[in-house]
Each structure stands twice: as structure tokens, then as C-alpha cells.
Design a protein around this motif. Sequence first.
Motif, PDB file in Angstrom:
ATOM      1  N   GLU A 136      10.524  -1.499  -2.089  1.00 27.63           N
ATOM      2  CA  GLU A 136      11.157  -2.817  -2.121  1.00 27.63           C
ATOM      3  C   GLU A 136      10.706  -3.672  -0.946  1.00 27.63           C
ATOM      4  O   GLU A 136      10.432  -4.869  -1.092  1.00 27.63           O
ATOM      5  N   ARG A 137      10.600  -3.067   0.225  1.00 34.93           N
ATOM      6  CA  ARG A 137      10.175  -3.828   1.399  1.00 34.93           C
ATOM      7  C   ARG A 137       8.740  -4.314   1.245  1.00 34.93           C
ATOM      8  O   ARG A 137       8.419  -5.453   1.612  1.00 34.93           O
ATOM      9  N   GLN A 138       7.862  -3.470   0.703  1.00 32.47           N
ATOM     10  CA  GLN A 138       6.475  -3.885   0.506  1.00 32.47           C
ATOM     11  C   GLN A 138       6.380  -5.009  -0.516  1.00 32.47           C
ATOM     12  O   GLN A 138       5.639  -5.980  -0.332  1.00 32.47           O
ATOM     13  N   VAL A 139       7.129  -4.894  -1.624  1.00 28.06           N
ATOM     14  CA  VAL A 139       7.091  -5.916  -2.664  1.00 28.06           C
ATOM     15  C   VAL A 139       7.547  -7.258  -2.117  1.00 28.06           C
ATOM     16  O   VAL A 139       6.957  -8.310  -2.398  1.00 28.06           O
ATOM     17  N   LYS A 140       8.604  -7.234  -1.296  1.00 26.05           N
ATOM     18  CA  LYS A 140       9.191  -8.487  -0.824  1.00 26.05           C
ATOM     19  C   LYS A 140       8.473  -9.071   0.397  1.00 26.05           C
ATOM     20  O   LYS A 140       8.419 -10.290   0.568  1.00 26.05           O
ATOM     21  N   ASP A 141       7.925  -8.210   1.275  1.00 28.95           N
ATOM     22  CA  ASP A 141       7.462  -8.683   2.578  1.00 28.95           C
ATOM     23  C   ASP A 141       5.952  -8.788   2.743  1.00 28.95           C
ATOM     24  O   ASP A 141       5.481  -9.561   3.578  1.00 28.95           O
ATOM     25  N   LEU A 142       5.176  -7.991   2.004  1.00 26.21           N
ATOM     26  CA  LEU A 142       3.726  -8.055   2.199  1.00 26.21           C
ATOM     27  C   LEU A 142       3.169  -9.373   1.663  1.00 26.21           C
ATOM     28  O   LEU A 142       3.606  -9.868   0.624  1.00 26.21           O
ATOM     29  N   PRO A 143       2.201  -9.966   2.370  1.00 27.59           N
ATOM     30  CA  PRO A 143       1.657 -11.258   1.929  1.00 27.59           C
ATOM     31  C   PRO A 143       0.842 -11.110   0.647  1.00 27.59           C
ATOM     32  O   PRO A 143       0.127 -10.128   0.448  1.00 27.59           O
ATOM     33  N   LEU A 144       0.977 -12.109  -0.221  1.00 27.62           N
ATOM     34  CA  LEU A 144       0.251 -12.139  -1.487  1.00 27.62           C
ATOM     35  C   LEU A 144      -0.453 -13.487  -1.608  1.00 27.62           C
ATOM     36  O   LEU A 144       0.076 -14.517  -1.185  1.00 27.62           O
ATOM     37  N   ASN A 145      -1.637 -13.480  -2.191  1.00 25.42           N
ATOM     38  CA  ASN A 145      -2.331 -14.724  -2.494  1.00 25.42           C
ATOM     39  C   ASN A 145      -1.820 -15.206  -3.848  1.00 25.42           C
ATOM     40  O   ASN A 145      -2.416 -14.966  -4.889  1.00 25.42           O
ATOM     41  N   ASP A 150       1.588  -7.363  -8.722  1.00 25.62           N
ATOM     42  CA  ASP A 150       0.740  -6.245  -9.129  1.00 25.62           C
ATOM     43  C   ASP A 150      -0.502  -6.115  -8.249  1.00 25.62           C
ATOM     44  O   ASP A 150      -1.202  -5.101  -8.310  1.00 25.62           O
ATOM     45  N   GLN A 151      -0.798  -7.122  -7.411  1.00 25.53           N
ATOM     46  CA  GLN A 151      -1.892  -6.967  -6.445  1.00 25.53           C
ATOM     47  C   GLN A 151      -1.648  -5.783  -5.511  1.00 25.53           C
ATOM     48  O   GLN A 151      -2.587  -5.209  -4.960  1.00 25.53           O
ATOM     49  N   LEU A 152      -0.375  -5.414  -5.337  1.00 26.10           N
ATOM     50  CA  LEU A 152      -0.026  -4.315  -4.429  1.00 26.10           C
ATOM     51  C   LEU A 152      -0.341  -2.948  -5.024  1.00 26.10           C
ATOM     52  O   LEU A 152      -0.226  -1.936  -4.333  1.00 26.10           O
ATOM     53  N   ILE A 153      -0.719  -2.890  -6.295  1.00 21.93           N
ATOM     54  CA  ILE A 153      -1.090  -1.608  -6.900  1.00 21.93           C
ATOM     55  C   ILE A 153      -2.237  -0.960  -6.134  1.00 21.93           C
ATOM     56  O   ILE A 153      -2.312   0.262  -6.007  1.00 21.93           O
ATOM     57  N   THR A 154      -3.123  -1.788  -5.586  1.00 18.94           N
ATOM     58  CA  THR A 154      -4.290  -1.240  -4.890  1.00 18.94           C
ATOM     59  C   THR A 154      -3.944  -0.653  -3.522  1.00 18.94           C
ATOM     60  O   THR A 154      -4.835  -0.169  -2.822  1.00 18.94           O
ATOM     61  N   LEU A 155      -2.673  -0.661  -3.122  1.00 19.52           N
ATOM     62  CA  LEU A 155      -2.264   0.066  -1.923  1.00 19.52           C
ATOM     63  C   LEU A 155      -2.417   1.573  -2.119  1.00 19.52           C
ATOM     64  O   LEU A 155      -2.449   2.330  -1.158  1.00 19.52           O
ATOM     65  N   ASN A 156      -2.500   1.997  -3.378  1.00 14.57           N
ATOM     66  CA  ASN A 156      -2.658   3.411  -3.691  1.00 14.57           C
ATOM     67  C   ASN A 156      -4.145   3.774  -3.769  1.00 14.57           C
ATOM     68  O   ASN A 156      -4.968   2.955  -4.192  1.00 14.57           O
ATOM     69  N   PRO A 157      -4.499   4.985  -3.385  1.00 15.68           N
ATOM     70  CA  PRO A 157      -5.911   5.391  -3.416  1.00 15.68           C
ATOM     71  C   PRO A 157      -6.423   5.521  -4.841  1.00 15.68           C
ATOM     72  O   PRO A 157      -5.669   5.803  -5.774  1.00 15.68           O
TER      73      PRO A 157
END
Length: 521
Positions: A136-145, A150-157
Motif C-alpha cells: 500500500e505504501r509503495q502504491v500510494k507514495d512511489l512517484p509515477l509518470n 501497474d508501472q510498479l509491477i516492474t519492481l519485481n525481478p
Amino acid sequence: MKIKILLVSGLAGAAMLWSQVVGASISGTVRDGSGASLPGATVSVKNIENGAERKLLSDEHGRYSAPSIAVGRYQVSASKEGFASQVKTGIDLVVGQTTEVDLLLPVGELKQMVTVEEAPSPVSVSTQQISGLVSERQVKDLPLNGRSYDQLITLNPGIVNYTAERSGGVGTSNSSVGSMFAVSGRRPQENLFLLNGVEYTGASVINNTPGGTSGQLLGVDAVREFNVVSDTYGAEYGKRPGGQVSIVTASGTNDLHGTVYEFVRNSDLDARNFFDQGAIPQFQRNSFGGTLGGPIKKDKLFLFGNYEGFRQHLGVSAVTLVPDNDARNGIVGGKTIGVAPGVAPLLSLWPVQNGPTLGSGIAEAFSHPLQAIREDFGTTRFDYNISQNDTLFGVYTIDDSFANTPSANPLSTVIEGLREQVASVQEQHVFSPSVLNTARFGFSRGSYFFTGQTPVNLPGWVAGAPIGAVVIGGGTALNAQSSITAAGSNAGSNLRAVRNLFTYDDHIGFFRGIHQIEAGI
């Protein structure tokens, strides 16, 4: 209709496969002061966000298990006559997580209580090791263009964003609209997106990735967290061999909470694009919306709502190869060859040269035609703690969008309309501390419309029909930039597609000592 039957049995050290796509699990052992297992202890697993509570009894080996509970913040307590009780707090459960919480009850009066702030180990010994949580913290707080979570999917290897390699761009492709990801080398079409356990399908003609005409997957504030499972996973997952993306929406709690926001981008501070001629092209983007969640009845009934709007007006920097001014007058290579009467009207389908001549009757035309995008996203969720043995939730999500986008030929525009909807209802019933049933119904719909238009009014090849396609040096299936259709250089137009998916799911689990047996249909 496709029916999948699941039967799983395992030991305590194995993965809790129970409905991992939308929930989590807590299990552990109750012991006395000497470290011996303590049977018959009353164990309470309570969600401190909404008051939902599950009561359990430890078995003859002191073990207890609370499978398939909602994600959130929990406290676990245990008590037994003749022993002091213990409470462990600060237990944050995320989607797909299996957490061990052991409790120690020393001999003493029941009114004595020991409270411990728990810090569950992040190490998992289950098959969830090959899953990747975006919290939840990553979804809400990480910057997105943009606002596409779903851009955060690539945080996984092992996951690559494949969007730049797809056919067509934003608002111009009938093959895909949302972001595309290759998981462990598999094709993007092999991924499965689940929203609260129900397939979230895209609306394009041949792909299934969800997203709107903006090219984004909206709903950052409606998503609590999501989990990506790849390579090898339990039998409760299926249908496609790629990544399984399980998304869980936010819900109301005992505390009233809400947000209001607007993000603005415009061309006031933009630099000039290399291909821009004259003034800097127009650009306005507005992302706005809000959320509101809270209790209708404390500890019983909760409601959460979210709306997000997206508006964009973008002058697209374009350079187009067109007939030069001499060619329009029938002069090629310094020789006057004339223009056939049947061809002369077609020259108006290309812009007039305003750039340098390249030779052989070809020149450049610079322009910045306007792209307009409208997208509206909304989610409503209610949660009902019917009783200590029954919980119910229902969620409805809709994403409606429309885009008018210039093609490679700025005089041809693509018109694209998408609407994606997902509805789900889930009910859980605890028959006993060792028998749990989960029933789920879901409906997912993706509808798609794609066509094109040109402002040039020319009679078609067939009376009463549009101009159709003009292809130079290629086939209509090649999407060649030398072709002109009602939808620009993309040969498809006037396409409609609707995908309706129904999900019926029922799981029952039996838990006895260190054994668990689960079956589902």
C-alpha cells in the motif's frame, strides 16, 4: 463454461493455498510457560481496522489456523482458564501472505494480560516466495509518470515493461491499450489480472491487458496493494501461464477518511520539440478526483468510494511525408506529366508541403494536430461483518474512456472508445474453527470501438460509403505508413468487440492438526 476442480492437502509447513488471490492467513501455536503446547485455548484474530473477528480453539497440539482473512492490520490474542492471556498487536497482513504468530500463556490469573508488539518475519517458507508484493505504501507514495499504478509491477525481478514495443501508440492501436509486461520471458498476452479475485479484462480486440485510452491503468487511490505471482504457483491460480497479478481494492474502516486532489501539466514551461514549427504546441493534462471511506455502522457495515478523471489536450508534434507542391501540379523531376482526373481529388488527403523538398516529388509537412482524451474511473465497495461467522463484501469498478487521436497522417484521426467493468461479491462462512467456506461471484466486461475519420469530404469508391483505403507500395495488412484509411495508417476501422466473463467460485477448507485439506470448484 469452464469448471476447475481443486483438491489440495498438505502439512503445516506447506503453503496456505486458501484464496490467496484476495486474502491472507494467520496460524501459529499456543504454548504454556514451559514451552509445552496448550490445547483448548481460545484464540481471537481481530481486524482492528473494521472490527471483524474470528474466534478459534487451539487443537490438541496447541495449533490454530485462520485462513482466508482480509488484508489489513490485526491483533491476535489467546486465553485459557488458569493462565494469563497474551495479546500480540502490530500484525500487518498483505495479499497472499501466510504469517506465523505464536502465543505464550504463563500460569496465572485470567485477568493478567501480556501485550506484545509483534514483528512477523518477512521470510516465507511457502510457494509465495516466487511472488512479489507491491504494498500500500509503495502504491500510494512511489512517484509515477502519470497515474498508472501497474508501472510498479516492474519492481519485481524478471519483469520487463513491453509497452514501447507494442503495435501502435496511445489511442491509436486496436491491438492493445494498457501497459504490457513480459513476465519471466512470457508474452504479455499470457498474463492474468485479477481484481478482488475476478478477472480484470482489457477491452481491445486481441489483447487482455486492462487500461483506458489514456494508456494508463487508473485507480491508484482505489487500490490497497497488489501481488504478482510468476513461474510456479498453486492450483488455485490458472487460465494463463504468465504472471498472475492479484489486485485488492481499498475498503472503508471504522475511521472516516478521504482525499481530494488534482494534478496539472501544461505547455507553459515546455521546451520546443525538434519537429515543432511556430509556437509550442498546446498541452493540457488534468488528473483529478477523490476518495471517501468510513463506517455506516461501526464494526459492522463499511463503504468506500473513489472517482478519478483524466483529461488531455495534446498538440502532437508530427512530420509527414507528402507530395511536394510540384507533384500536386503534375510536375515530377522537372517534367510535366499531369495529374489524372481520378487521382487529383485524392491529393487533398495529404497535408500541403510546408517543409523542405526531399526529391522525387516528396516533401515534408510539419504540424501539431490535436489529440483529445477523456477517461473516467470509479470504484464502490461495501463490506459487511454479518456476524462472527459470516462476512460479505461487494465491489463494482468501471473505467470509461474516449480518445480522438491523429494518425501518422495528421488529416486522418483515430476514434477509440473503451469501457471496462468488474463486479464481484464474496461471502465467507465459518462452520467451525476447522471448516471454512468461501463463495464468490464475479462479472467482467470489456467493450471496445475503433474507427477513424478524415475531414476531407470525398466520394467513396462505393456510392454512399466512406473513401475507404488508398495503399501505395504495400498491402492493407502491413499497416504501412504509405496507406491512407479512415483510421490513418492502421488498416482496421469500424471495429467493435465485447468480452463478457463470468466467475463462479466456491472453496471449502478442512483443518485438522497439522493437516489441511481444501477443495474448490
